[in-house]
Design a protein around this motif. Structure first.
Motif, PDB file in Angstrom:
ATOM      1  N   ALA A   1       0.926  -1.120  -0.272  1.00  0.00           N
ATOM      2  CA  ALA A   1      -0.102  -0.033   0.112  1.00  0.00           C
ATOM      3  C   ALA A   1       0.698   1.202  -0.050  1.00  0.00           C
ATOM      4  CB  ALA A   1      -0.936  -0.021   1.206  1.00  0.00           C
ATOM      5  N   GLU A   2       1.700   1.438  -1.180  1.00  0.00           N
ATOM      6  CA  GLU A   2       2.668   2.649  -1.272  1.00  0.00           C
ATOM      7  C   GLU A   2       1.743   3.978  -1.320  1.00  0.00           C
ATOM      8  OE1 GLU A   2       6.004   2.811  -1.423  1.00  0.00           O
ATOM      9  OE2 GLU A   2       5.338   5.025  -1.525  1.00  0.00           O
ATOM     10  N   THR A   3       2.081   4.950  -0.576  1.00  0.00           N
ATOM     11  CA  THR A   3       1.562   6.265  -0.477  1.00  0.00           C
ATOM     12  C   THR A   3       2.254   7.287  -1.334  1.00  0.00           C
ATOM     13  OG1 THR A   3       2.897   6.745   1.343  1.00  0.00           O
ATOM     14  CG2 THR A   3       0.562   5.768   1.683  1.00  0.00           C
ATOM     15  N   GLY A   4       3.568   6.671  -1.927  1.00  0.00           N
ATOM     16  CA  GLY A   4       4.220   7.560  -2.670  1.00  0.00           C
ATOM     17  C   GLY A   4       4.187   7.746  -4.086  1.00  0.00           C
ATOM     18  N   TYR A   5       3.079   6.843  -4.739  1.00  0.00           N
ATOM     19  CA  TYR A   5       3.113   6.633  -6.227  1.00  0.00           C
ATOM     20  C   TYR A   5       1.593   7.088  -6.600  1.00  0.00           C
ATOM     21  CZ  TYR A   5       7.172   3.471  -5.665  1.00  0.00           C
ATOM     22  OH  TYR A   5       8.252   2.908  -5.511  1.00  0.00           O
ATOM     23  N   GLY A   6       1.507   7.421  -7.709  1.00  0.00           N
ATOM     24  CA  GLY A   6       0.067   7.600  -8.226  1.00  0.00           C
ATOM     25  C   GLY A   6      -0.355   6.386  -8.681  1.00  0.00           C
ATOM     26  N   TYR A   7      -1.651   6.168  -8.791  1.00  0.00           N
ATOM     27  CA  TYR A   7      -2.168   4.690  -9.195  1.00  0.00           C
ATOM     28  C   TYR A   7      -3.063   5.139 -10.348  1.00  0.00           C
ATOM     29  CZ  TYR A   7      -1.352   2.684  -4.645  1.00  0.00           C
ATOM     30  OH  TYR A   7      -0.605   2.080  -3.485  1.00  0.00           O
ATOM     31  N   ILE A   8      -3.001   3.813 -11.051  1.00  0.00           N
ATOM     32  CA  ILE A   8      -3.975   3.725 -12.539  1.00  0.00           C
ATOM     33  C   ILE A   8      -4.830   2.719 -12.022  1.00  0.00           C
ATOM     34  CG2 ILE A   8      -4.281   3.114 -14.653  1.00  0.00           C
ATOM     35  CD1 ILE A   8      -1.092   3.753 -15.005  1.00  0.00           C
ATOM     36  N   ARG A   9      -6.395   3.394 -12.378  1.00  0.00           N
ATOM     37  CA  ARG A   9      -7.449   2.196 -12.051  1.00  0.00           C
ATOM     38  C   ARG A   9      -7.720   1.638 -13.473  1.00  0.00           C
ATOM     39  NH1 ARG A   9     -11.984   4.319  -9.193  1.00  0.00           N
ATOM     40  NH2 ARG A   9     -10.606   3.315  -7.295  1.00  0.00           N
ATOM     41  N   VAL A  10      -7.835   0.314 -13.695  1.00  0.00           N
ATOM     42  CA  VAL A  10      -7.676  -0.370 -15.048  1.00  0.00           C
ATOM     43  C   VAL A  10      -8.831  -0.541 -15.385  1.00  0.00           C
ATOM     44  CG1 VAL A  10      -6.772  -2.469 -15.994  1.00  0.00           C
ATOM     45  CG2 VAL A  10      -5.552  -1.665 -14.160  1.00  0.00           C
ATOM     46  N   GLY A  11      -9.220  -0.203 -16.609  1.00  0.00           N
ATOM     47  CA  GLY A  11     -10.563  -0.434 -17.334  1.00  0.00           C
ATOM     48  C   GLY A  11     -10.724  -1.575 -18.121  1.00  0.00           C
ATOM     49  N   ALA A  12     -11.541  -1.582 -19.149  1.00  0.00           N
ATOM     50  CA  ALA A  12     -11.635  -2.600 -20.047  1.00  0.00           C
ATOM     51  C   ALA A  12     -10.278  -3.240 -20.677  1.00  0.00           C
ATOM     52  CB  ALA A  12     -12.658  -2.330 -20.925  1.00  0.00           C
ATOM     53  N   ALA A  13     -10.132  -4.334 -20.661  1.00  0.00           N
ATOM     54  CA  ALA A  13      -8.850  -5.042 -21.523  1.00  0.00           C
ATOM     55  C   ALA A  13      -9.143  -4.461 -22.960  1.00  0.00           C
ATOM     56  CB  ALA A  13      -8.836  -6.408 -21.241  1.00  0.00           C
ATOM     57  N   LEU A  14      -7.846  -4.420 -23.413  1.00  0.00           N
ATOM     58  CA  LEU A  14      -7.801  -4.252 -25.067  1.00  0.00           C
ATOM     59  C   LEU A  14      -7.924  -5.369 -25.805  1.00  0.00           C
ATOM     60  CD1 LEU A  14      -5.297  -1.317 -25.801  1.00  0.00           C
ATOM     61  CD2 LEU A  14      -7.519  -1.375 -25.396  1.00  0.00           C
ATOM     62  N   PRO A  15      -8.715  -5.744 -26.723  1.00  0.00           N
ATOM     63  CA  PRO A  15      -8.993  -6.873 -27.289  1.00  0.00           C
ATOM     64  C   PRO A  15      -7.490  -7.360 -27.996  1.00  0.00           C
ATOM     65  CG  PRO A  15     -10.216  -5.460 -28.346  1.00  0.00           C
ATOM     66  CD  PRO A  15      -9.603  -4.859 -27.055  1.00  0.00           C
ATOM     67  N   GLY A  16      -7.314  -8.714 -28.001  1.00  0.00           N
ATOM     68  CA  GLY A  16      -6.136  -9.163 -28.687  1.00  0.00           C
ATOM     69  C   GLY A  16      -4.767  -9.191 -27.740  1.00  0.00           C
ATOM     70  N   THR A  17      -4.862  -8.622 -26.633  1.00  0.00           N
ATOM     71  CA  THR A  17      -3.658  -8.417 -25.915  1.00  0.00           C
ATOM     72  C   THR A  17      -3.366  -9.278 -24.856  1.00  0.00           C
ATOM     73  OG1 THR A  17      -4.313  -6.877 -24.194  1.00  0.00           O
ATOM     74  CG2 THR A  17      -3.808  -5.895 -26.348  1.00  0.00           C
ATOM     75  N   ARG A  18      -4.283 -10.547 -24.746  1.00  0.00           N
ATOM     76  CA  ARG A  18      -4.320 -11.365 -23.802  1.00  0.00           C
ATOM     77  C   ARG A  18      -4.214 -10.698 -22.341  1.00  0.00           C
ATOM     78  NH1 ARG A  18       0.481 -15.112 -25.779  1.00  0.00           N
ATOM     79  NH2 ARG A  18       1.145 -13.395 -26.729  1.00  0.00           N
ATOM     80  N   GLY A  19      -4.991  -9.582 -22.225  1.00  0.00           N
ATOM     81  CA  GLY A  19      -4.956  -9.206 -20.900  1.00  0.00           C
ATOM     82  C   GLY A  19      -3.589  -8.198 -20.499  1.00  0.00           C
ATOM     83  N   ARG A  20      -2.917  -8.119 -21.353  1.00  0.00           N
ATOM     84  CA  ARG A  20      -1.550  -7.386 -20.985  1.00  0.00           C
ATOM     85  C   ARG A  20      -1.919  -5.918 -21.168  1.00  0.00           C
ATOM     86  NH1 ARG A  20       3.029  -9.640 -20.724  1.00  0.00           N
ATOM     87  NH2 ARG A  20       3.218  -7.965 -19.413  1.00  0.00           N
ATOM     88  N   ALA A  21      -2.871  -5.416 -22.257  1.00  0.00           N
ATOM     89  CA  ALA A  21      -3.040  -4.002 -22.217  1.00  0.00           C
ATOM     90  C   ALA A  21      -4.526  -3.634 -21.959  1.00  0.00           C
ATOM     91  CB  ALA A  21      -2.677  -3.566 -23.618  1.00  0.00           C
ATOM     92  N   ALA A  22      -4.823  -2.547 -21.333  1.00  0.00           N
ATOM     93  CA  ALA A  22      -6.361  -2.262 -21.044  1.00  0.00           C
ATOM     94  C   ALA A  22      -6.281  -0.656 -21.099  1.00  0.00           C
ATOM     95  CB  ALA A  22      -6.555  -2.764 -19.795  1.00  0.00           C
ATOM     96  N   ARG A  23      -7.719  -0.262 -21.313  1.00  0.00           N
ATOM     97  CA  ARG A  23      -7.743   1.009 -21.105  1.00  0.00           C
ATOM     98  C   ARG A  23      -7.638   1.488 -19.709  1.00  0.00           C
ATOM     99  NH1 ARG A  23     -10.049   2.296 -25.945  1.00  0.00           N
ATOM    100  NH2 ARG A  23     -11.482   0.784 -26.776  1.00  0.00           N
ATOM    101  N   VAL A  24      -7.186   2.749 -19.424  1.00  0.00           N
ATOM    102  CA  VAL A  24      -7.119   3.549 -18.218  1.00  0.00           C
ATOM    103  C   VAL A  24      -8.286   4.104 -17.950  1.00  0.00           C
ATOM    104  CG1 VAL A  24      -6.276   5.460 -17.118  1.00  0.00           C
ATOM    105  CG2 VAL A  24      -4.591   4.055 -18.404  1.00  0.00           C
ATOM    106  N   ALA A  25      -8.930   3.619 -16.755  1.00  0.00           N
ATOM    107  CA  ALA A  25     -10.382   4.025 -16.451  1.00  0.00           C
ATOM    108  C   ALA A  25     -10.063   5.409 -15.425  1.00  0.00           C
ATOM    109  CB  ALA A  25     -10.849   3.044 -15.179  1.00  0.00           C
ATOM    110  N   ALA A  26      -9.077   5.601 -14.642  1.00  0.00           N
ATOM    111  CA  ALA A  26      -8.832   6.623 -14.078  1.00  0.00           C
ATOM    112  C   ALA A  26      -7.268   6.911 -13.526  1.00  0.00           C
ATOM    113  CB  ALA A  26      -9.800   6.752 -12.840  1.00  0.00           C
ATOM    114  N   PHE A  27      -6.864   7.867 -13.306  1.00  0.00           N
ATOM    115  CA  PHE A  27      -5.708   8.148 -12.650  1.00  0.00           C
ATOM    116  C   PHE A  27      -5.930   8.662 -11.177  1.00  0.00           C
ATOM    117  CE2 PHE A  27      -2.327   7.764 -15.854  1.00  0.00           C
ATOM    118  CZ  PHE A  27      -2.825   7.946 -16.915  1.00  0.00           C
ATOM    119  N   ILE A  28      -5.287   8.192 -10.219  1.00  0.00           N
ATOM    120  CA  ILE A  28      -5.619   8.176  -8.943  1.00  0.00           C
ATOM    121  C   ILE A  28      -4.133   9.125  -8.233  1.00  0.00           C
ATOM    122  CG2 ILE A  28      -6.307   7.066  -6.537  1.00  0.00           C
ATOM    123  CD1 ILE A  28      -7.362   5.124  -8.393  1.00  0.00           C
ATOM    124  N   GLU A  29      -4.498  10.255  -7.525  1.00  0.00           N
ATOM    125  CA  GLU A  29      -3.455  10.891  -6.939  1.00  0.00           C
ATOM    126  C   GLU A  29      -2.999   9.823  -5.726  1.00  0.00           C
ATOM    127  OE1 GLU A  29      -3.390  14.326  -8.800  1.00  0.00           O
ATOM    128  OE2 GLU A  29      -2.013  13.726  -7.219  1.00  0.00           O
TER     129      GLU A  29
END
Lengths: 378, 378
Positions: free
Chosen positions: B178-206
């Motif tokens: 639970a690191e408090t020193g980094y920003g986080y990314i909420r992961v959205g829908a997976a990009l098709p054809g990437t076998r889950g390795r890539a996805a849309r960014v749903a949100a950036f979290i401070e």
């Protein structure tokens, strides 16, 4: 010199023109009193500040003057400066002369370290030769003493006691905790006419383990052995001749060039074991002054630290949320973050970071350096 | 270059003659791929090792090469060395040239620090001018990355994704605590054809407070924002023009002599705030490599320490009953007695002694030095 005489003990009253702590221009002292400062130690507990050429007593650990200089300043009065002798080793002789430039022929240099029996015998022979019948105080060069006035009073009392009774006199310190690093004195019958300030020594007790130290303290009537003594030079020489043969004779016969050969064959033994524990008439004067043998960096920290965990600092420090630390760093800035009770000592080639209550183990660093062939750090 | 095509995403397969980790003599890279290394930081958490002229990225904290040199070495392949740009500040430009002597005109010097939006805009303009249509990877100069093979594979995948989709691509790190020193990314829908390795960014979290960080971790499907990006130069310039006016235009129009005047008026804002959080098409590639932003001496200690509390040492150390310490002292011997979990950093004019879990507070030392007018230590 006027003094009150009560029973068979004379206490030296302070001369009327000697104000508290001030040394008169031409100090008045008993014509036959000398101070012998034992300055030959080469301890390892003050590494990295202390090195072979600059052991503890030659360092200014507690103030502007070195411990040796403080010790010498402290004894005058009641002893004139030209009645002060210093005994040291070859490696330190030059530094001692630099610190006490007026010493001249009163610096006795031992070719080798042989503990305090030999050093004191050497000095006693010198005193007996130059001032027959004189008394000598013996003082370690590396102790811290608060309240100079009381110290001088007690020292004068010890010398007077030695003069009057011919006993070996030691100064004993009231114990404040169950210290395992000092020898103890079991106090015997009080000497009449001293108002309880002096007594016979019933026994000397070796540095005790913790449990015994606590028992001694609980039982009471013990004192720490300060290593400060007073006796007639001829008396200690007699005691040594009788109880520790082959020390006084060879030293007395040696010429300057023969001293090294004599020292090679001398036993290495303390005056306590070699003489005090074997002699018949040994008495103790209860010290009225605060005292520390400054046995490690922890003692320096305690002596220099302020109240409430304030850090003791020599040099430049930036403390962030840090307390109870001793920082000795005259040349480099030291930053502390979130630490407590550390000793940090900085020197040009080495830095020590030591938990304050582990300061005794600094000697293990020195052992390691020797073992690893890193003698250049010693 | 041959590659598997699945869906609308192409993954770059490693060229058959490129063995694990070795750089070929004439590296094969996509003709329109650049790496932009952001090397302008002047942090305070690595004092006293880091100074104004030698901030973190210019130091060899983890090995023989500096962090900047490691970052540059790491990206080739998939990017040719002559396609690597470095952005830095005036105070560090000379040191950067010394560390990367082949850089020539590919060193962009900012007159003032204005955070990453301005630095990236400056670099993107350079890339767009020299190689229209090219993609650029953006990398901080001061991170630690394990497993170069996986890093290169993920970086190539991110570049390929940017080329194929025109999106802004970020690399996200699987959180390990639970690191408090980094920003986080909420992961959205997976990009098709990437076998889950890539996805849309749903949100950036401070950078979250502790409680929120723990909640994010528990909920899952978040990644740390690594600060490593990939995009077409024209794409990021478009996004900046639309969402952060008065940056690209003035920079594009400025001549060499006008850059200082432009920088004086630029907003100081990160690329995350200024562009990523506002853009429409932002995707994240899940990193398969170990990563640390090496945020403080504690991170260095963790990366260099051995198992079982072994001390991490650069220089000569005598440890007595001490463990879990980081000692960085190339010139002076350091002795540790009875201490644990300390960071000891020695430099010619200053020494730091810091509790390992308080390493973030080294910046408070720097603040104190500034406040006390002791700027010579900075």
């Amino acid at each position: 010199m006027a003094g009150r005489v009560k029973g068979n003990v004379a206490f030296l009253a302070a001369p009327p023109n000697m104000a508290h702590g001030r040394r008169p221009a031409f100090p008045v002292s008993h014509p036959a009193r000398y101070a012998v400062v034992i300055a030959g130690g080469s301890g390892t507990r003050f590494w990295p500040r202390s090195r072979t050429r600059a052991p503890k007593q030659l360092l200014a650990l507690l103030g502007a003057r070195t411990m040796l200089q403080e010790t010498v300043a402290r004894v005058s009065p009641p002893i004139a400066r030209d009645h002060v002798l210093v005994v040291t080793g070859r490696a330190q002789a030059r530094a001692v002369r630099r610190q006490l430039p007026w010493l001249r022929e009163r610096l006795l240099v031992e070719p080798e370290a042989r503990n305090t029996a030999a050093a004191i015998a050497l000095a006693a022979l010198w005193v007996a030769e130059h001032a027959p019948g004189a008394t000598m105080a013996v003082l370690p060069a590396d102790h811290a003493i608060g309240d100079r006035r009381r110290f001088r009073r007690d020292l004068a009392a010890a010398l007077a006691l030695a003069e009057r009774t011919g006993a070996l006199v030691t100064i004993g310190i009231r114990p404040t905790h169950a210290e395992t690093g000092y020898g103890y004195i079991r106090v015997g019958a009080a000497l009449p006419g001293t108002r309880g300030r002096a007594a016979r020594v019933a026994a000397f007790i070796e540095k005790p383990e913790r449990a015994r130290a606590e028992a001694l303290l609980a039982r009471g009537n013990v004192l720490w052995n300060s290593g400060i003594f007073a006796w007639r030079a001829e008396t200690i020489l007699d005691v040594l001749r009788r109880h520790l043969p082959d020390v006084v004779g060879p030293l007395a016969r040696a010429r300057a060039r023969g001293l090294a050969a004599v020292y090679r064959r001398l036993p290495s033994i303390s005056i306590d074991h070699g003489a005090l524990e074997r002699a018949e008439r040994v008495v103790v004067v209860r010290a009225s002054f605060p005292w520390s043998d400054v046995g490690s960096w922890a003692a320096v920290a305690a002596l220099r630290a302020g109240a409430n965990g304030r850090n003791a600092v020599r040099g430049r420090v930036v403390p962030i949320d840090s307390r109870g630390c001793l920082v000795d760093s005259p040349e480099r800035l030291v930053a502390l973050v979130g630490v407590e009770n550390l000793v940090v000592v900085d020197t040009p080639d080495a830095v020590l970071v030591c938990r304050r209550d582990r300061a005794q183990d600094v000697r293990l660093v020195v052992e390691q350096l020797r073992r690893r062939g890193m003698g250049r750090y010693l």
